[in-house]
Scaffold this active site. Structure first.
Site, PDB file in Angstrom:
ATOM      1  N   ASP A 365       0.995  -1.189  -0.006  1.00  0.00           N
ATOM      2  CA  ASP A 365       0.018   0.167   0.225  1.00  0.00           C
ATOM      3  C   ASP A 365       0.745   1.395  -0.028  1.00  0.00           C
ATOM      4  OD1 ASP A 365      -2.343   1.591   0.375  1.00  0.00           O
ATOM      5  OD2 ASP A 365      -1.884   1.745   2.540  1.00  0.00           O
ATOM      6  N   ASP A 558      -1.677  -0.743   6.010  1.00  0.00           N
ATOM      7  CA  ASP A 558      -1.834  -0.394   7.384  1.00  0.00           C
ATOM      8  C   ASP A 558      -3.265   0.121   7.726  1.00  0.00           C
ATOM      9  OD1 ASP A 558      -1.430   1.950   5.972  1.00  0.00           O
ATOM     10  OD2 ASP A 558      -0.936   2.992   7.744  1.00  0.00           O
ATOM     11  N   ASP A 562      -7.330  -1.832   3.928  1.00  0.00           N
ATOM     12  CA  ASP A 562      -6.472  -2.784   3.532  1.00  0.00           C
ATOM     13  C   ASP A 562      -6.742  -4.418   3.978  1.00  0.00           C
ATOM     14  OD1 ASP A 562      -4.609  -0.940   2.165  1.00  0.00           O
ATOM     15  OD2 ASP A 562      -3.576  -0.595   3.631  1.00  0.00           O
TER      16      ASP A 562
END
Length: 662
Positions: A365, A558, A562
């Site tokens: 990410d 995080d 996600d």
């Protein structure tokens, strides 16, 4: 998944599993939070360990001395040598004999205790007293080495993450405090946290101002300011002022407890190699007994050499004991978990370690993973009639009252430069555009392009920024300048991505940000494959696409958004400073939230699997060689002792190497 596996779990230190117990482990031994990944006999605090080990250590010393004196000296008359060997045998082997007897009563006789018992009793029957005692002696030495190694690795895991409080100071209505066990604190209670104390439970500050050290949870060294209304997490340290914290989650649901529970489940989520050994033992042990009986009886009926073939069969039984495998493979994984915890990497199970070895792509990410997730003023561009500091000071003065992250970054940059700010008046926030404020008698506009257009501010031709958000400033109806504000790439991101690529693993990034922002981050860090402007559900589809292209995927994220991708990845890894949902869904947690933890975890998984396979190959290889030599008449009971306990000890020592990996 972990919960479903608890019924058939192995003890992470000894490998005892379900109906195949090992070294005094029982089916009803329960995993306990304080006994990370171990059954009740292997766990406990230091005081208990000392009490439990005092008698076995004493018997080990006495049995060893009696055996050595009898075997190596003439101090004991020959007439008393047999009783001396029997006493030494009982001191050293009573645990094995007891366990074998209990398993026979449970109708589960076929384990290594049974093999050692019948082999050594048979050795006594044919007059090989020293060999019988030696089997038990070396077995005890190997077990002692294993216990020492497990204790060390367990302490390293506990030292790395066990931040839970024993007691808390609950505030009473009259202002006094009462010390109560942390587990008795209820939601709604207010607890006092003194300077230097850890915050015991998740909660909200109801009184006091302080700086909070969150490094134990996030790895960030800079203390975080908190005041009334601030949310605080258990495990953080109060550094500068007394706080009164209203509990929002009981101990069982607090941040540090969740992390501990994740590590505790490490033993429950058994790696495939461990499950293979458990299934292997169920077939292996009765087969070995049958072969030994056949070896003792069939050739003896043909040749009449009963003594020789019984000795050969007993030697075969000792050689075939699976101690080395039962001890070393689970210990390899637990040692790997312990070594990782020292680096702030928490594997939730052996499956994650095993799966990570096969990873073909690491997918990141962006915000909060590759970048810090904060906003920083990277550039100030002023109009010809103004200085950069003038534009920054005016904008920061207007933004002082705003809690928006961009506004706070502007004020922080102005303070860092030592600029003097003026208290604004007549502040008006314009939704989706920015704000208007009176600063020192000047009408200041701070906002995006839409605000400038709406207020009919004439804009010069400006070069598009490579990356970041633009905050325009106008003073008294004239364009004054702009600030370029962007997220910051983590300091270790470039080196971490390079290290992953050097392992032959592809790097990719999935983000909901713009393609321009994603491409900029990728170009700066060296990420190979970029997919941008994605919704959470799009990330799952894109991850499946990456899996088809590159192979098994490790996803690192995080945020709450996600969580679905983390759960769907072959291995999901969460930054410890991220959302609870991400931490819960992940297989691995990087407590320090550093990108460098990713290549470190990949390296540790490869080393752990390498050591586990070394143990399997070495143990089976030595046993095969000595078995063949035994059938050919070249291997004595002493060789059998080495093939059993000696190999087990060497495998344990090999596993312990993981604890010293840097």
């Amino acid at each position: 998944m972990a919960e479903e596996s608890l019924k058939e779990t192995t003890c992470s230190c000894c490998g005892g599993a379900g109906e195949h117990e090992h070294h005094h482990h029982h089916d009803d031994d329960a995993l306990d939070l304080d006994k990370i990944g171990t059954c009740s006999c292997c766990a406990g605090d230091d005081d208990d360990d000392e009490e439990e080990e005092e008698m076995p250590l004493w018997t080990l010393i006495v049995g060893t001395l009696l055996f050595l004196v009898t075997y190596l000296t003439d101090l004991i008359p020959e007439a008393f040598s047999l009783p001396a060997y029997i006493v030494a045998y009982l001191f050293l082997g009573y645990g094995v004999l007891r366990e074998a007897g209990e398993n026979i009563l449970k109708r589960q006789p076929f384990d290594e205790n049974f093999l050692m018992a019948i082999a050594t009793i048979g050795a006594f029957c044919i007059g090989d007293y020293p060999e019988a005692v030696a089997v038990m002696l070396f077995s005890r030495i190997g077990e002692a080495m294993e216990e020492k190694a497990v204790h060390r690795s367990r302490k390293q895991v506990a030292a790395a993450i066990d931040l839970r409080p024993e007691v808390v100071q609950r505030l009473n209505e009259d202002g006094t405090t009462t010390e109560i066990p942390a587990k008795e604190a209820a939601v709604g209670d207010v607890v006092a946290v003194r300077v230097g104390d850890r915050i015991p439970l998740d909660g909200i500050v109801v009184a006091g101002d302080s700086l909070i050290d969150t490094s134990a949870l996030t790895g960030e060294p800079v203390p975080v300011a908190c005041r009334e209304g601030s949310e605080v997490l258990s495990g953080s340290i109060n550094t500068s002022g007394v706080l009164h914290v209203k509990v929002t989650k009981p101990l069982a649901e607090s941040m540090v407890t969740k992390i501990l529970e994740s590590v505790e489940k490490a033993a429950a989520r058994k790696p495939k190699i461990d499950r293979f050994i458990t299934r292997f033992a169920r077939i292996y042990t009765p087969a070995v007994v049958a072969i030994a009986v056949g070896t003792a009886v069939i050739p003896s009926l043909v040749t009449g050499h009963w003594n020789y073939w019984i000795y050969t069969a007993l030697t075969f039984l000792v050689i075939s004991c699976p101690c080395a495998l039962v001890l070393s493979v689970p210990l390899s994984f637990f040692a790997g978990i312990g070594a990782a915890s020292k680096q702030g990497i928490l594997f939730k199970g052996g499956i994650a370690i095993e799966q990570m070895k096969r990873i073909g792509a690491v997918v990141f990410d962006k915000t909060g993973t590759i970048t810090k997730g904060n906003f920083v003023v990277h550039q100030v561009e002023s109009a010809d009639n103004r200085s950069d500091d003038d534009v920054l000071a005016l904008c920061a003065s207007a933004e002082q009252a705003s809690n928006h992250p961009i506004a706070r970054s502007v004020v922080a940059q102005a303070c860092e430069r030592g600029l003097t700010l003026t208290e604004p008046s007549a502040i008006e926030e314009i939704a989706g555009q920015g704000l208007r404020a009176n600063v020192g008698g000047h009408l200041v506009l701070c906002g995006n392009q839409r605000l400038m257009d709406a207020q009919k501010i004439t804009m010069p031709e400006l070069t598009a920024t490579e990356y970041g958000s633009e905050l325009y400033v106008a003073v008294d109806g004239e364009y004054a300048g702009r600030l370029v504000i962007s997220d910051t790439i983590k300091e270790d991101a470039v080196d971490a991505v390079k290290a992953i690529s050097q392992m032959g693993i592809t790097t990719a990034m999935l983000t909901g940000d713009s393609q321009q922002a994603a491409d900029y981050i990728a170009s700066k860090t060296g990420i190979d494959d970029v997919r941008a402007k994605l919704l959470p559900q799009d990330k799952v589809d894109q991850m499946d696409s990456l899996r088809r292209k590159y192979g098994p995927v490790l996803f690192v994220g995080d945020g709450i958004n996600d969580a679905p991708v983390l759960a769907g990845a072959d291995v999901g890894a969460a930054m410890g400073s991220g959302a609870d949902a991400a931490v819960e869904a992940a297989d691995v947690v990087f407590m320090h939230s550093r990108v460098s933890a990713v290549p470190a975890a990949l390296h540790l998984s490869k080393e752990t699997m390498k050591i586990a396979m070394e143990n399997v190959i070495f143990a089976l290889g030595v046993k095969a060689v000595v078995m063949i030599a035994g059938f050919a008449g070249y291997a004595s009971m002493w060789a059998a002792v080495f093939a059993d306990s000696g190999v087990a000890a060497l495998c344990v020592l090999n596993s312990v190497r993981m604890l010293y990996k840097k």
